[in-house]
Scaffold this motif. Structure first.
Motif, PDB file in Angstrom:
ATOM      1  N   TYR A  15       5.384   7.134   2.231  1.00 54.52           N
ATOM      2  CA  TYR A  15       4.076   7.554   1.715  1.00 54.52           C
ATOM      3  C   TYR A  15       3.079   6.398   1.815  1.00 54.52           C
ATOM      4  N   GLY A  16       3.524   5.196   1.544  1.00 54.70           N
ATOM      5  CA  GLY A  16       2.653   4.028   1.671  1.00 54.70           C
ATOM      6  C   GLY A  16       2.149   3.855   3.086  1.00 54.70           C
ATOM      7  N   PHE A  17       3.025   4.083   4.059  1.00 53.15           N
ATOM      8  CA  PHE A  17       2.602   3.994   5.464  1.00 53.15           C
ATOM      9  C   PHE A  17       1.594   5.091   5.776  1.00 53.15           C
ATOM     10  N   ALA A  18       1.865   6.323   5.319  1.00 57.29           N
ATOM     11  CA  ALA A  18       0.920   7.427   5.532  1.00 57.29           C
ATOM     12  C   ALA A  18      -0.410   7.116   4.858  1.00 57.29           C
TER      13      ALA A  18
ATOM     14  N   PHE B 222      -9.105  13.056  -5.934  1.00 60.78           N
ATOM     15  CA  PHE B 222      -8.294  11.865  -6.159  1.00 60.78           C
ATOM     16  C   PHE B 222      -7.047  11.792  -5.291  1.00 60.78           C
ATOM     17  N   GLY B 223      -6.722  12.851  -4.573  1.00 60.06           N
ATOM     18  CA  GLY B 223      -5.523  12.862  -3.745  1.00 60.06           C
ATOM     19  C   GLY B 223      -5.769  12.214  -2.390  1.00 60.06           C
ATOM     20  N   MET B 224      -4.765  12.335  -1.513  1.00 60.94           N
ATOM     21  CA  MET B 224      -4.936  11.763  -0.186  1.00 60.94           C
ATOM     22  C   MET B 224      -4.607  12.762   0.906  1.00 60.94           C
ATOM     23  N   LEU B 225      -3.434  13.339   0.899  1.00 59.13           N
ATOM     24  CA  LEU B 225      -3.009  14.200   1.996  1.00 59.13           C
ATOM     25  C   LEU B 225      -3.389  15.660   1.795  1.00 59.13           C
TER      26      LEU B 225
END
Length: 156
Positions: A84-87, A133-136
Motif C-alpha cells: 500500500y505504501g508503494f501504491a 481523505f482516501g487515496m485509491l
C-alpha cells in the motif's frame, strides 16, 4: 497461502486506515506534521513526509520478525502495508503531486478523478473543512464531475 491472503487483505484494509489516519490524525493532533503539505514551503522534503516513516517502520519490523521467526501472517501484514505504501507513493507523489514527472498529461479517467478529488481536498488550507481523505477509492461525486467535464469537452 496465509501470507498471500493477509498481504492482500491488509492492502485493501489500508485504504480505510489511511482515510481514518488522514482525517483524524493528520487533520487532527498531528496537523503540525501535515500542515506544510497544504501550505507548501517550497522545500523538496516536507514535515508531512514523516508519515512515510510512521507507516514504513512498523511494516519493515513486521516483515523482518515475521520472516525470521517464521510467522507468515505477521510477514504478510508488513508486506500488505508496504504494498500500500508503494501504491501511495505512485498515486500521491507521482500521479497527483507530480514530484516525479511521469503521467503528466494522462487522459485516463481514473487519474483525472484522483487528481480532482485531491484538488478538492487541498482547496482548504487549514486542517478543518476538508474533504476526500482516501487515496485509491474515490467518491462517486468526483467520478460524476469528471464525466460531466468530458461530455462538455467532447460536445463543445
Amino acid at each position: 497461502m496465509i501470507f498471500l491472503f493477509v498481504s492482500l487483505l491488509t492492502f485493501l484494509v489500508m485504504e480505510g486506515i489511511t482515510w481514518l489516519t488522514h482525517k483524524y490524525v493528520m487533520h487532527g493532533f498531528l496537523w503540525v506534521l501535515h500542515e506544510d503539505h497544504h501550505q507548501p514551503t517550497g522545500h523538496i522534503l516536507e514535515k508531512n513526509d514523516a508519515f512515510f516513516l510512521i507507516f514504513a517502520i512498523p511494516s519493515m519490523l513486521c516483515i523482518f520478525f515475521g520472516t525470521f521467526k517464521n510467522i507468515p501472517w505477521l510477514a504478510g501484514l508488513g508486506t500488505g502495508v508496504a504494498m500500500y505504501g508503494f501504491a501511495y507513493f505512485v498515486v500521491h507523489e507521482v500521479i497527483i503531486h507530480q514530484r516525479i514527472k511521469w503521467f503528466t498529461r494522462s487522459n485516463i479517467r481514473y487519474i483525472k478523478v484522483l487528481r480532482w478529488a485531491h484538488k478538492m481536498h487541498h482547496k482548504q488550507l487549514g486542517k478543518h473543512e476538508s474533504e476526500s481523505f482516501g487515496m485509491l477509492f474515490v467518491s462517486k461525486k468526483y467520478w460524476d464531475k469528471v464525466r460531466r467535464d468530458e461530455a462538455i469537452q467532447n460536445n463543445g
